[in-house]
Every structure is written in structure tokens, then in C-alpha cells.
Write an enzyme that holds these catalytic residues in place. Structure first.
Site, PDB file in Angstrom:
ATOM      1  N   LYS A  66     -30.645  59.849 -44.055  1.00  0.00           N
ATOM      2  CA  LYS A  66     -30.867  60.375 -42.619  1.00  0.00           C
ATOM      3  C   LYS A  66     -30.421  61.621 -42.330  1.00  0.00           C
ATOM      4  CE  LYS A  66     -27.546  56.884 -41.875  1.00  0.00           C
ATOM      5  NZ  LYS A  66     -28.075  56.003 -40.952  1.00  0.00           N
ATOM      6  N   ARG A  67     -30.552  62.107 -40.982  1.00  0.00           N
ATOM      7  CA  ARG A  67     -30.193  63.469 -40.758  1.00  0.00           C
ATOM      8  C   ARG A  67     -28.766  63.700 -41.219  1.00  0.00           C
ATOM      9  NH1 ARG A  67     -33.797  67.367 -38.703  1.00  0.00           N
ATOM     10  NH2 ARG A  67     -31.961  68.630 -38.275  1.00  0.00           N
ATOM     11  N   LYS A  74     -35.009  49.261 -41.042  1.00  0.00           N
ATOM     12  CA  LYS A  74     -36.196  49.285 -42.102  1.00  0.00           C
ATOM     13  C   LYS A  74     -35.533  48.990 -43.340  1.00  0.00           C
ATOM     14  CE  LYS A  74     -37.552  53.888 -39.989  1.00  0.00           C
ATOM     15  NZ  LYS A  74     -37.250  55.162 -39.970  1.00  0.00           N
ATOM     16  N   LYS A 122     -22.420  60.936 -38.421  1.00  0.00           N
ATOM     17  CA  LYS A 122     -23.007  59.846 -39.230  1.00  0.00           C
ATOM     18  C   LYS A 122     -22.304  59.408 -40.519  1.00  0.00           C
ATOM     19  CE  LYS A 122     -27.913  60.540 -37.897  1.00  0.00           C
ATOM     20  NZ  LYS A 122     -28.631  59.236 -37.626  1.00  0.00           N
ATOM     21  N   THR A 126     -32.550  53.534 -36.648  1.00  0.00           N
ATOM     22  CA  THR A 126     -33.469  52.607 -36.981  1.00  0.00           C
ATOM     23  C   THR A 126     -33.795  52.287 -38.295  1.00  0.00           C
ATOM     24  OG1 THR A 126     -35.013  54.856 -36.681  1.00  0.00           O
ATOM     25  CG2 THR A 126     -34.830  53.249 -34.868  1.00  0.00           C
ATOM     26  N   HIS A 157     -31.016  58.876 -25.154  1.00  0.00           N
ATOM     27  CA  HIS A 157     -30.866  58.770 -26.748  1.00  0.00           C
ATOM     28  C   HIS A 157     -29.608  59.207 -27.337  1.00  0.00           C
ATOM     29  CE1 HIS A 157     -34.993  57.796 -28.161  1.00  0.00           C
ATOM     30  NE2 HIS A 157     -35.285  58.201 -26.943  1.00  0.00           N
TER      31      HIS A 157
HETATM   32  C1  LIG Z   1     -36.300  56.227 -39.664  1.00  0.00           C
HETATM   33  C2  LIG Z   1     -35.773  57.638 -39.880  1.00  0.00           C
HETATM   34  C3  LIG Z   1     -35.139  58.211 -39.362  1.00  0.00           C
HETATM   35  C4  LIG Z   1     -33.974  57.767 -38.760  1.00  0.00           C
HETATM   36  O1  LIG Z   1     -32.896  57.275 -39.448  1.00  0.00           O
HETATM   37  P1  LIG Z   1     -31.525  56.839 -38.847  1.00  0.00           P
HETATM   38  O2  LIG Z   1     -30.780  56.325 -40.302  1.00  0.00           O
HETATM   39  O3  LIG Z   1     -31.738  55.803 -38.110  1.00  0.00           O
HETATM   40  O4  LIG Z   1     -30.980  58.109 -38.111  1.00  0.00           O
HETATM   41  C5  LIG Z   1     -34.991  59.577 -39.834  1.00  0.00           C
HETATM   42  N1  LIG Z   1     -35.917  60.180 -40.358  1.00  0.00           N
HETATM   43  C6  LIG Z   1     -36.968  59.497 -41.002  1.00  0.00           C
HETATM   44  C7  LIG Z   1     -37.969  60.097 -41.879  1.00  0.00           C
HETATM   45  C8  LIG Z   1     -36.965  58.299 -40.833  1.00  0.00           C
HETATM   46  O5  LIG Z   1     -38.191  57.490 -40.982  1.00  0.00           O
END
Ligand SMILES: *Cc1c(COP(=O)(O)O)cnc(C)c1O
Length: 809
Positions: A547-548, A658, A553, A654, A359
Site C-alpha cells: 500500500k502507499r 482484495k 498505515k 480496499t 475520504h
Molecule cells: C487497492 C489498491 C490500493 C489501496 O490499498 P490500501 O491498502 O487499501 O491502501 C493502492 N494501490 C493499488 C495499486 C491498489 O490496487
């Protein structure tokens, strides 16, 4: 799919069963229950149905997949399970007749934070898709008493609060006392011999009882209901210090109890500081050992005690990152020491059974344990690893000029450490990356020496997400419109979304599409008002990065853009497209830089939102406590999806998928799955900017990057923004940002924020200049949704099933 699964005959049948359940569960009439109790009884009713379906859909002799992950970020389940059973509308209407409201009840559900972010959410999407695809695929994980902390923002700073998610009970789980197993730590290895056959036991040490809690996983259409098995650590009778207890030394007795329970008490944050912690290693071993013992027990019951050689034909064990890396050695230990399987044969079986997903390409994220720690805690496992490592070295091909470097890079044990990624590769028959670019990077660099030795092991499995949850549940406005246009088959087969392309020239449909977006923007605005008190203008563009928080990032790059826009509005009369910049996400408790960026965003919000010269055009909001539940409100409302990691650092991402599903346009670097999004939608329907991965690599290797050069080359705009970190401009809320400034200007800007700054701001402006041509914008947005079917995790799982788990369709 309307009620084809038939768990309720009709509304009346549902009402009767639900009322009954309220009485049996809590001894009260429906009318006398509060909101949480009404939710709880409804969830209990559905959980029971799920367990019944589970029994019915269990097929003897089918291949079983066990997905081992230290994290499962499930999100609320009720609404999703009603959707998957095809009874959501029926229950919605029936509840209305009862004077209640489904959405209100769903909001009562705790959002179990048993994961950090993308990796844990991926595991949860995979469970959903395995059940939908009819695969007997179970999860194996840890039942943390406290999930990832709840985030509050106080004075602009992140404050961590305990997430006591179990305090009102979790309606979906059931404890299985009879399936508990014992997991052993420490002690001495004792050798045994029987007619030339050697095996080992571990004597003494600590005995921990692992108790499983099972959560049913309902697939869409209820073809399959699988299980997620989560382990809790408890003191075992054999070990509980009875003498101390009987002698009245309660302190000692309870200290022991607390020590054992600590193993399943907290989830470790993924970004900083957990490495080398003994408790983390205990967690990893506990869920690996308990999971395997339980799997082999089931296998033995089904296939008998003498068919270990064919284990891999009936069982696949998939390891999500290196956290479950001990699966291979632990499987060998059980086979050799308890089932009397020959050592070489046990290794062959372990490798044929196990597979591994990488990952990350960040060197600092690759797990390593000091040999001394490892050997003391897990002496028998260490012996097995040492022996496999010895044989690996002995058998290593000593050809080519670099063979000794290749051996050094791939051995399990090196420099006093156990290297978990190497352990994972050596014990697996398959190693996969999570996007085309990421897989190429692991083949070409991170795991290159392994790739040269066994290229056939390596494969790509581009991530996906549950389109049912992140479009179907999350975006009722849009999913309703889609179903009106193309029917409801898209829940079952996400590629049906492609049929929406036929509406790209249909003005009426495009307007309806925009209306759905507006509905979701208003929903988000209500949520933001509720949790922050801020009022946001739903006629502005919603530009989102959630995101985190991590340096790679580059939330910092996004803030720089916002500050630059602000400065130009003040100084040059710049009139940007009116925009609301939405941020959300958590930073690991110990990750100082990431927490400072959160404070920075809140300080920038404080300045901009309170400056009447700009506040009717731009606004910044930070939504606290990012989690699956509020993610489902944020994604549907977004128009611009910020995916701006330094190229070569984000394995897949991911949230990019979405957002795309929900008709947002990606503004991103050519990184992770952005590359595949770009391929699918075409360059005119995405905005790509910045350095490419190979350019980043070249700059880094050449040692040719100097942050000061970037600064000096543009004192007016970039320099001004950098200065603002320390000159008091943003200090009103809680002070300056020296450490952020130092990261850029002293530590030479590791993630090339300054380098990508201009390209990024320009790309944003170009993208935004197209927003006023709403017809064209809506068409781009619709095109993104139409092309998003590929990113359903159903597709990803079919590919794992075929290529890695060898499950015939
Ligand atoms: C999809 C998702 C992530 C992943 O987000 P990235 O932008 O791809 O790092 C992190 N936290 C939650 C709650 C998510 O639903």
C-alpha cells in the site's frame, strides 16, 4: 459467461478480424509484428468493438451519473475487457493456435498511473461496476502526461523516475477535437444587467483549451459501455501569443505554451506538500469546468435550453473527495451567467445535483486555499462562493450555546482560507463516508457540526472492489476452481461466492484450494526473481503489506515485528513459522519519513537475508514500483494480509478486501473496513489486535501517552528494536535511522507504534501457530473467499445508485 456478447462468432472469426486489424493499423502482417505491436492491434480491435457497443447501449432519456475524480487508477484493460466481453478463453486459445500467448501480450500494456492509490483505484472500480450494473455512469478526470512516478530502489532508497506512459501510444483513448471547451483563469469580473437580471463575465486573463480523450469502459456482459473522459490542457488560439510568435520571439511563445500544458502534465502526490500550489488549483478547476461545460452541452442537446430546473432529475454529479469541490459553484456560474437561471434557483439545482464522498479524517489532508490565491485565479467563482457563504452565515440558526463555534467550524471562508470540505458539504445533498466506522467518525467529529444541522444528508457507503479484476483476472488458478465448483454466475453476482461455504468441510476441495494458492505463490516468486533477483521459498508463509507508505498505515510496526522475531531467533533460539515478509508501495517524493521507512525495510532485508542463522526461516522482500499490474500478482499469492493502521485513521482500506477475496487471512486493527470484514467472517476467521479507535482517542485527548514509558517497560525486546535504529545494527546498507528514531522518541510516536507492538507480535504468533494445521487454515481461507461477495463494488454502486443518485432499478 462464454462469448454471449458475440463480438466474435468463433475462433476463426476472431483470427480473421485480428489479422485484418494488424494490416489496417500498422500495414503489416501479424507475423511481422513485435510483441508490443501485436498487443496494440489487439487492444485497438477491442477498443473499436467497445465504442460500437457504447453506441448500441446508449439509452435516450436515462439518468446519467458523472463521477468526478482527479484520479483514476485503471490498471491494464485488455485482459479485463476480454473477460467482460466473455471472450477471454476464446482469444486465449485462438492466440495459442497462432503461436502467440495472451499473457505475454497483456504484459505489454502500459499501466496508467493516473492515481496515487486507494482513492484512484476506487474510482476505477466504480466505473467497472456502474457499467456492469447498467448505469449510464461516466468518469470525468485528468489526462496527465506523466502518471505517478515509477519507483526504483537504489541502495535501499526510493528513487523516482518519470512515468512516460504515453510514449508508445495508448490504444484505448480517442481524442475528441470537436468536444474541446475553453476554460478561463484570472481576468476581471464585469457586471451586466438586463431588465433587472444581473449576470457576470470574466474579461481578460488566460484562456485554456481543454481537449477530451475518451476511454471506453466495458461492463461485464457488455450491457453497457460507458466513457471515462480525461482532459488535456492546451493553449487556445485566442491566447497563444501570436504577436510574440510572429515577431520571432519563440522563447516567449513557447514559454506560454509550456505554462498552459503544465496544467495536465503531472499528477500530484497525495501525501505531502501539494497544498497551496497554484498549479493544483488550476488542475482542479480545469477538469471541473471542462467536465461541466461538456455535461451541460449534452444535456441541452437532449432536453433543450429551458429545462434547467429539472437538471437533478436527469444528471447526478458525484465528487470523489474535495478535489472536485468547485463543481457546485461552477455549475452555478454557468447556470447564472450563461443560462440566465436565477441565483437562488441555481443554488438549489447545484445542491440537488451534486454529492460528495469524504475520504479522510486526517486534519492535515483537508484541502484549504488562501483566499487571495483563489480570488485572483477564479474571481467569478470566488464571488459566488462569497455570496453563498454570506447567506449561509446569515441563515445560520443562532440557537444552542455553541452556535458560534458551529458556525466557525462549518463556514466556507475562515481565517483567510477557502475550506474545500465545507464547500463540498454545503453544495451537496448527500455526504458519505466509506466504511461504517469512518462514517461514524465524520458524523461524530470531523463534520459533526454539519451532521447536527442536517443529519439526513449523511450516509455510509462501505467501499468495494471489482471482484472481476481482483479475483477473476488476477487469480486464474482460484477463479477457475471456483467456476468448476459453483459455476460462473459469480462474475455477475459476487454474492454467489457464498455457495463456496458448502465446500468448507470438503477435504478434496480444500486441497485444491491450497493448490491454487500454491500456484499463485509460485507465480509471485517468479515475478520477485525477475524484478529483484531474490529467490523466495514458496513453502514459507507469504505475509504481505502492500500500500502507499504513510505513517498512519504503520509499515514501521510491521518492520518492528520482523526485527523482534529476528532478535529472538538469534538470542533465544526462537523458531517462528517460516515466513516471507513481502512489502511494496510508494512514498510521496517529499514525504521524508515514509521514504526512510522504505530504506529501513530494505536495510532490514539486507541484514536478515544475508544472515545464514535465520535466512532459511525468514526473508524480507521489497517489490519495487507497486501498481495495479503487480498488485494483481501479489494479492492472489498472499496468505496473511497486514492491515495494521492506527485505529481511527484508515477510512476504509480496499486492499483488505482484495486479499480477503483471494483467501488471505487478515491480521489487522479494528479500523476502517476491517471492522466489517470481522463482522462477516466471524472472529475465528480473522486476527484482530491492538487499541480500538475510542481508546486511541482517549489516550490522545488525555495526553497520557509517553513513548518512553513503552520503551522503558520493555527494554529487552521493544527497547532493543528501537535502539537498532541508531546503533549501527542496520547501518550496513546506507546508514542509521535517526529521523525514524526521533519520530518515535522525540515526537512521541504519533501513531502509537510502540503501544500496539506487543499485541501485534503476539497476534502474529497466535495466527501463525495455526498454520501447520493446514486443513483448518485452508478452511479459514476458503471462508474468507466465500464471504467476500459483500465487498464487490457492484454492491457499493447499487447503494450509491439507490440512495444518492436516485436511480430506480
Ligand atoms: C487497492 C489498491 C490500493 C489501496 O490499498 P490500501 O491498502 O487499501 O491502501 C493502492 N494501490 C493499488 C495499486 C491498489 O490496487
Amino acid at each position: 459467461m462464454q462469448n454471449k456478447t458475440g463480438i466474435f462468432k468463433d475462433k476463426q472469426d476472431f483470427v480473421e478480424q485480428y489479422r485484418d486489424r494488424c494490416k489496417t493499423q500498422l500495414g503489416k502482417e501479424f507475423e511481422d509484428l513485435n510483441e508490443h505491436e501485436r498487443f496494440f492491434c489487439l487492444a485497438k480491435l477491442i477498443a473499436d468493438k467497445a465504442r460500437q457497443t457504447g453506441l448500441k447501449t446508449h439509452v435516450k432519456g436515462e439518468k446519467r451519473v458523472y463521477y468526478f475524480s482527479l484520479e483514476f487508477l485503471l490498471g491494464p484493460l485488455l485482459d479485463n475487457y476480454l473477460l467482460n466481453y466473455g471472450v477471454r478463453d476464446l482469444v486465449d486459445e485462438a492466440l495459442k493456435d497462432m503461436g502467440d500467448d495472451l499473457e505475454t501480450l497483456c504484459r505489454q500494456e502500459a499501466d496508467p498511473g493516473l492515481g496515487n492509490g486507494g482513492l484512484g483505484r476506487l474510482a476505477a472500480c466504480f466505473l467497472d461496476s456502474m457499467a456492469h450494473e447498467g448505469i449510464a455512469g461516466n468518469g470525468n478526470g485528468m489526462r496527465y502526461q506523466y502518471g505517478l512516478f515509477r519507483q526504483e530502489i537504489v541502495g535501499g532508497r526510493q528513487v523516482e523516475r518519470t512515468d512516460d506512459w504515453l510514449s508508445h501510444g495508448y490504444p484505448w483513448e480517442s481524442r475528441k477535437n470537436e468536444s474541446a471547451v475553453i476554460v478561463q483563469f484570472g481576468g476581471q469580473v464585469v457586471r451586466h444587467e438586463d431588465n433587472g437580471y444581473f449576470w457576470f463575465t470574466q474579461e481578460g486573463g488566460e484562456f485554456v483549451k481543454a481537449v477530451p480523450y475518451d476511454v471506453p469502459i466495458v461492463g461485464y456482459g457488455a450491457k453497457k459501455v460507458n466513457e471515462l473522459r480525461l482532459w488535456k490542457a492546451e493553449p487556445s488560439k485566442d491566447n497563444f501569443d501570436l504577436d510574440a510568435f510572429n515577431a520571432g520571439d519563440y522563447t516567449k511563445a513557447f514559454a506560454f505554451r509550456a505554462n498552459v500544458q503544465a496544467i495536465s502534465t503531472i499528477l500530484y502526490p497525495n501525501d505531502a506538500g501539494e497544498h497551496g500550489r497554484l498549479l493544483r488549483l488550476k488542475q482542479e478547476y480545469l477538469f471541473v469546468s471542462a467536465g461541466l461545460q461538456s455535461i451541460l452541452r449534452t444535456y441541452e442537446r437532449e432536453y433543450g435550453a429551458d429545462r434547467w430546473s429539472e437538471l437533478a432529475e436527469h444528471v447526478s454529479i458525484h465528487t470523489n473527495d474535495t478535489h472536485p469541490a468547485m463543481c457546485g459553484p461552477e455549475l452555478m456560474r454557468i447556470l447564472v451567467d450563461e443560462k440566465r437561471v436565477d441565483f437562488d434557483e441555481a443554488f438549489r439545482i447545484a445542491r440537488a445535483t451534486c454529492s460528495y464522498t469524504n475520504h479522510t479524517v486526517m486534519p492535515e489532508a483537508l484541502e484549504k486555499w488562501p483566499i487571495s490565491t483563489f480570488r485572483n485565479l477564479l474571481p467569478r467563482l470566488y464571488m459566488i462562493i462569497e455570496e453563498i457563504d454570506r447567506r449561509y452565515r446569515d441563515g445560520f440558526p443562532r440557537t444552542g450555546s455553541n452556535w458560534s463555534d458551529a458556525l466557525k467550524n462549518t463556514a466556507i471562508l475562515w481565517d483567510g482560507q477557502v475550506r474545500m470540505a465545507n464547500l463540498s458539504v454545503i453544495f451537496s445533498h448527500s455526504v458519505n463516508g466509506v466504511s461504517a466506522l469512518h462514517t461514524k467518525i465524520i458524523e461524530d467529529s470531523v463534520l459533526h457540526d454539519f451532521y447536527k444541522l442536517t443529519p439526513e444528508k449523511f450516509n455510509n457507503k462501505t467501499n468495494g472492489v471489482s471482484h472481476r479484476r481482483f479475483l477473476g483476472n488476477a487469480n486464474r488458478a482460484l477463479s477457475g476452481l471456483i467456476t468448476q465448483a459453483i459455476g460462473d454466475k459469480w462474475y455477475d453476482d459476487a454474492m454467489e461466492l457464498e455457495k463456496l461455504a458448502a465446500f468448507e468441510g470438503d477435504d478434496g476441495f480444500l486441497e485444491d484450494f491450497a493448490k491454487a494458492k500454491q500456484t499463485e505463490k509460485e507465480r509471485l516468486a517468479r515475478y520477485v526473481k525477475e524484478v529483484t533477483g531474490e529467490v523466495i521459498d514458496t513453502s514459507t508463509v507469504f505475509d504481505t503489506q502492500v500500500k502507499r507508505f504513510h505513517a498512519y498505515k504503520r509499515q514501521l510496526l510491521n518492520v518492528f515485528k520482523v526485527l523482534d522475531i529476528y532478535n529472538r531467533m538469534i538470542n533465544e533460539g526462537f523458531e517462528p513459522q517460516p515466513t516471507t515478509f513481502v512489502f511494496s508501495g510508494k512514498a510521496a517524493q517529499s514525504y521524508t519519513f515514509a521514504k526512510e521507512v522504505i530504506r529501513l525495510i530494505n536495510s532490514v532485508a539486507d541484514v536478515i537475508n544475508n544472515d545464514p542463522r535465520v535466512s532459511d526461516r525468514i526473508k524480507v522482500v521489497f517489490i519495487p514500483n507497486f501498481a495495479v499490474s503487480n498488485a494483481q500478482i501479489i494479492y492472489p499469492a498472499t496468505e496473511v494480509s497486514e492491515q495494521i493502521s492506527t485505529a481511527g485513521t484508515e477510512a476504509s482500506g480496499t486492499s483488505n478486501m482484495k486479499f480477503m477475496m483471494n483467501g488471505a487471512i487478515t491480521l489487522g486493527t479494528y479500523d476502517g473496513s476491517n471492522v466489517e470484514i470481522c463482522d462477516l467472517v466471524g472472529e475465528e476467521n480473522i486476527k484482530i489486535f491492538g487499541l480500538r479507535a475510542n481508546e486511541v482517542e482517549a489516550i490522545k485527548e488525555g495526553g497520557r501517552y509517553f513513548a518512553w514509558n513503552e520503551y522503558n517497560a520493555d527494554r529487552a525486546r521493544l527497547g532493543r528494536v528501537v535502539d537498532m535504529l541508531v546503533d549501527g545494527s542496520l547501518a550496513h546498507l546506507s546508514g542509521n535511522f535517526e529521523s525514524v528514531h526521533d519520530e518515535l522518541m522525540v515526537n512521541n510516536d504519533q501513531y502509537l507504534v510502540l503501544k500496539d507492538f506487543h499485541g501485534y507480535v503476539q497476534a502474529w504468533e497466535e495466527l501463525m501457530s495455526g498454520y501447520d494445521n493446514r486443513r483448518l487454515w485452508n478452511r479459514m481461507a476458503l471462508h474468507n473467499t466465500a464471504k467476500a461477495g459483500y465487498f464487490s463494488s457492484d454492491r457499493t454502486i447499487r447503494s450509491y445508485a439507490e440512495d444518492i443518485w436516485h436511480i430506480g432499478k
